[in-house]
Design a protein around this motif. Structure first.
Motif, PDB file in Angstrom:
ATOM      1  N   CYS A  29       0.845  -1.193   0.000  1.00 35.26           N
ATOM      2  CA  CYS A  29       0.000   0.000   0.000  1.00 35.26           C
ATOM      3  C   CYS A  29       0.888   1.253   0.000  1.00 35.26           C
ATOM      4  CB  CYS A  29      -0.878  -0.030   1.247  1.00 35.26           C
ATOM      5  SG  CYS A  29      -1.717   1.522   1.589  1.00 35.26           S
ATOM      6  N   CYS A  32       0.348   3.131   3.759  1.00 36.84           N
ATOM      7  CA  CYS A  32       0.903   2.593   5.008  1.00 36.84           C
ATOM      8  C   CYS A  32       2.130   1.715   4.771  1.00 36.84           C
ATOM      9  CB  CYS A  32      -0.160   1.809   5.776  1.00 36.84           C
ATOM     10  SG  CYS A  32      -0.676   0.274   4.977  1.00 36.84           S
ATOM     11  N   GLY A  35      -0.120  -3.006   3.904  1.00 37.02           N
ATOM     12  CA  GLY A  35      -1.178  -3.766   3.248  1.00 37.02           C
ATOM     13  C   GLY A  35      -0.805  -4.146   1.825  1.00 37.02           C
ATOM     14  N   CYS A  48      -6.843  -1.049   0.800  1.00 37.12           N
ATOM     15  CA  CYS A  48      -5.797  -1.646   1.623  1.00 37.12           C
ATOM     16  C   CYS A  48      -6.432  -2.466   2.746  1.00 37.12           C
ATOM     17  CB  CYS A  48      -4.915  -0.541   2.208  1.00 37.12           C
ATOM     18  SG  CYS A  48      -3.642  -1.160   3.324  1.00 37.12           S
ATOM     19  N   CYS A  51      -4.899  -0.291   6.247  1.00 41.93           N
ATOM     20  CA  CYS A  51      -5.313   1.090   6.553  1.00 41.93           C
ATOM     21  C   CYS A  51      -6.588   1.509   5.842  1.00 41.93           C
ATOM     22  CB  CYS A  51      -4.187   2.064   6.225  1.00 41.93           C
ATOM     23  SG  CYS A  51      -3.901   2.287   4.449  1.00 41.93           S
TER      24      CYS A  51
HETATM   25 ZN   LIG Z   1      -2.529   0.747   3.661  1.00 40.10          ZN
END
Ligand SMILES: [Zn+2]
Length: 138
Positions: A29, A32, A35, A48, A51
């Motif tokens: 991701c 973050c 993810g 994600c 998050c």
């Molecule tokens: Zn994320």
């Protein structure tokens, strides 16, 4: 009595482009970095799983394929010409060698490049990634 009014301000958090592209290239991701970005080999996950950042805004379209071909072509061409110049192999050797290596290189690079493109779009708040904030086109 004088009334002072202050213009409404909206704070926009800065998104680091290089970090987002790097996370995307690692299939993580861009927000973050934990993810998963993809739900399939090239299918971007809707959001994600850590998050909950939405990824459905991405519009990578043909950019990853175009960039992959551009990079692989520039990387392979000197080797193709070098092998021909030094070894002068038969045509079937070229077909087997480059017919294997070029598709393998494209498959190896396509997903990281697509992730980097999605990360770039996220960091630049393109296509709704900056939804509700000035500068977004949502
Ligand atoms: Zn994320």
């Amino acid at each position: 009595m004088t009334e002072t009014s202050t213009p409404a301000t909206i704070e926009i958090t800065r998104r680091e482009l290089a970090a987002a592209m790097g996370r995307g290239a690692m299939s993580k991701c861009p927000n973050c970095g934990k993810g998963r970005l993809f739900s399939g080999f090239l299918r971007v996950a809707p959001e994600c799983d850590v998050c909950a950042e939405h990824f459905h805004h991405h519009r990578a379209d043909d950019a990853p394929a175009y960039l992959t071909i551009l990079i692989v072509g520039h990387l392979m061409l000197p080797f193709i010409l070098g092998v021909e110049e030094v070894f002068e192999p038969a045509m079937w050797v070229h077909l087997v060698l480059w017919g294997t290596l070029i598709p393998a290189a494209c498959l190896a690079l396509l997903r990281p490049i697509k992730g980097a493109v999605v990360g770039m779009q996220w960091a630049s708040r393109m296509h709704g990634f900056g939804e509700g904030k000035p500068g977004s086109d949502a």
